[in-house]
Enzyme design. Structure first.
Site, PDB file in Angstrom:
ATOM      1  CB  VAL A  13     -14.121  11.266   5.637  1.00  0.00           C
ATOM      2  CG1 VAL A  13     -13.629  11.153   4.196  1.00  0.00           C
ATOM      3  CG2 VAL A  13     -13.318  12.322   6.394  1.00  0.00           C
ATOM      4  CG  LEU A  14     -19.415   9.669   1.114  1.00  0.00           C
ATOM      5  CD1 LEU A  14     -19.786   8.263   1.578  1.00  0.00           C
ATOM      6  CD2 LEU A  14     -20.632  10.383   0.534  1.00  0.00           C
ATOM      7  CB  ILE A  16     -18.002   8.658  -3.953  1.00  0.00           C
ATOM      8  CG1 ILE A  16     -18.947   9.411  -3.011  1.00  0.00           C
ATOM      9  CG2 ILE A  16     -18.797   8.010  -5.082  1.00  0.00           C
ATOM     10  CD1 ILE A  16     -19.701  10.556  -3.683  1.00  0.00           C
ATOM     11  N   GLY A  17     -16.241   5.534  -3.991  1.00  0.00           N
ATOM     12  CA  GLY A  17     -15.303   4.715  -4.742  1.00  0.00           C
ATOM     13  C   GLY A  17     -14.164   4.262  -3.853  1.00  0.00           C
ATOM     14  N   GLY A  21      -8.874   0.554  -0.538  1.00  0.00           N
ATOM     15  CA  GLY A  21      -8.730   1.037   0.825  1.00  0.00           C
ATOM     16  C   GLY A  21      -7.583   1.992   1.055  1.00  0.00           C
ATOM     17  CB  THR A  38     -16.757  -0.105  -3.448  1.00  0.00           C
ATOM     18  OG1 THR A  38     -16.382  -0.714  -4.686  1.00  0.00           O
ATOM     19  CG2 THR A  38     -16.917  -1.208  -2.406  1.00  0.00           C
ATOM     20  CD  GLU A  42     -15.028  -9.310  -7.077  1.00  0.00           C
ATOM     21  OE1 GLU A  42     -15.599  -8.182  -7.053  1.00  0.00           O
ATOM     22  OE2 GLU A  42     -15.457 -10.283  -7.709  1.00  0.00           O
ATOM     23  CB  CYS A 206      -2.908   5.681 -20.545  1.00  0.00           C
ATOM     24  SG  CYS A 206      -4.565   5.061 -20.922  1.00  0.00           S
TER      25      CYS A 206
END
Length: 228
Positions: A13-14, A16-17, A21, A38, A42, A206
């Site tokens: 699994v990849l 992205i972002g 965690g 990431t 931090e 939002c």
């Protein structure tokens, strides 16, 4: 997201972002081998701490890496609310990277904030309050914009989408309430009234967008087009 991408035991699994965690950990608990990337030191540091505390450090690798620099093949690729920050001019690059990294028979799933296509077209060249103060360079796509980009530049096709905009309105309300409840602690850390007003307004703005249907959010499944 993990169901949308068919994440299962043994899958490569990849992500992205990385965020903090919160998706890598349940993916690893399914028995997957996770590479999560990431650009935030931090986020990487806290994600590694959380992954280690969960006893999953042998199943998750956290990298400080740009998605354009990743190599290899992955059975599943997941990416939560990254596309809005990528920038419209880089959408083809972003989706081509996913296409190139996805193993044969693999599945990708992205989560994206969305707006109707006509509003996307009307706002794509605008520079509003959120672009100025919160997300410089950000742009919210439409489902059609995602479909057109993938069809023009990749072999990926949208095969399903799960929309939950009204749920997101509730999430934003709860974020705003917790932010205000914790304001004494935040203020004591050195943040001023301008900071408070900025984020209270952003969260309320939002929330109203999702509640009114002006904004939506969806988990979008992408698979390769099968050529007969």
């Amino acid at each position: 997201m993990l169901d949308a991408a068919d994440v299962r035991a043994g899958a490569r699994v990849l992500e992205i972002g990385t965020g903090w965690g919160s998706l890598a950990i349940p993916a690893a608990r399914r028995g997957a081998h996770v590479t999560t990337i990431t650009l935030s030191g931090e986020q990487a540091e806290l994600a590694r701490e959380r992954i280690a505390a969960a006893g999953l450090a042998d199943r998750v690798e956290v990298r400080l890496q740009d998605y354009r620099e990743v190599t290899g093949q992955f059975d599943a690729i997941v990416s939560v609310e990254m596309i809005e920050a990528v920038g419209e001019e880089y959408w083809p690059t972003y989706f081509r990277a996913i296409d190139d990294l996805l193993a044969p028979g693999g599945v990708a799933a992205i989560q994206s904030i969305l707006m109707p296509h006509e509003r996307y077209l009307a706002t794509r060249r605008s520079f509003g309050w959120i672009q100025k103060h919160i997300f410089p360079g950000g742009l919210i796509p439409s489902t059609r914009a995602i479909e057109e980009t993938t069809e023009r530049h990749t072999s990926l096709r949208v095969t399903s989408a799960r929309h939950f905009g009204q749920d997101y309105a509730v999430t934003l309300r709860r974020w705003r309430e917790r932010f205000l409840e914790q304001w004494p602690t935040i203020s004591a850390a050195g943040f001023d009234e301008t900071f408070r007003r900025t984020w209270e307004f952003y969260l309320a703005y939002c929330e109203a967008g999702f509640a009114a249907g002006y904004l939506d959010v969806a988990q979008i499944r992408l698979e390769r087009e099968v050529l007969l």
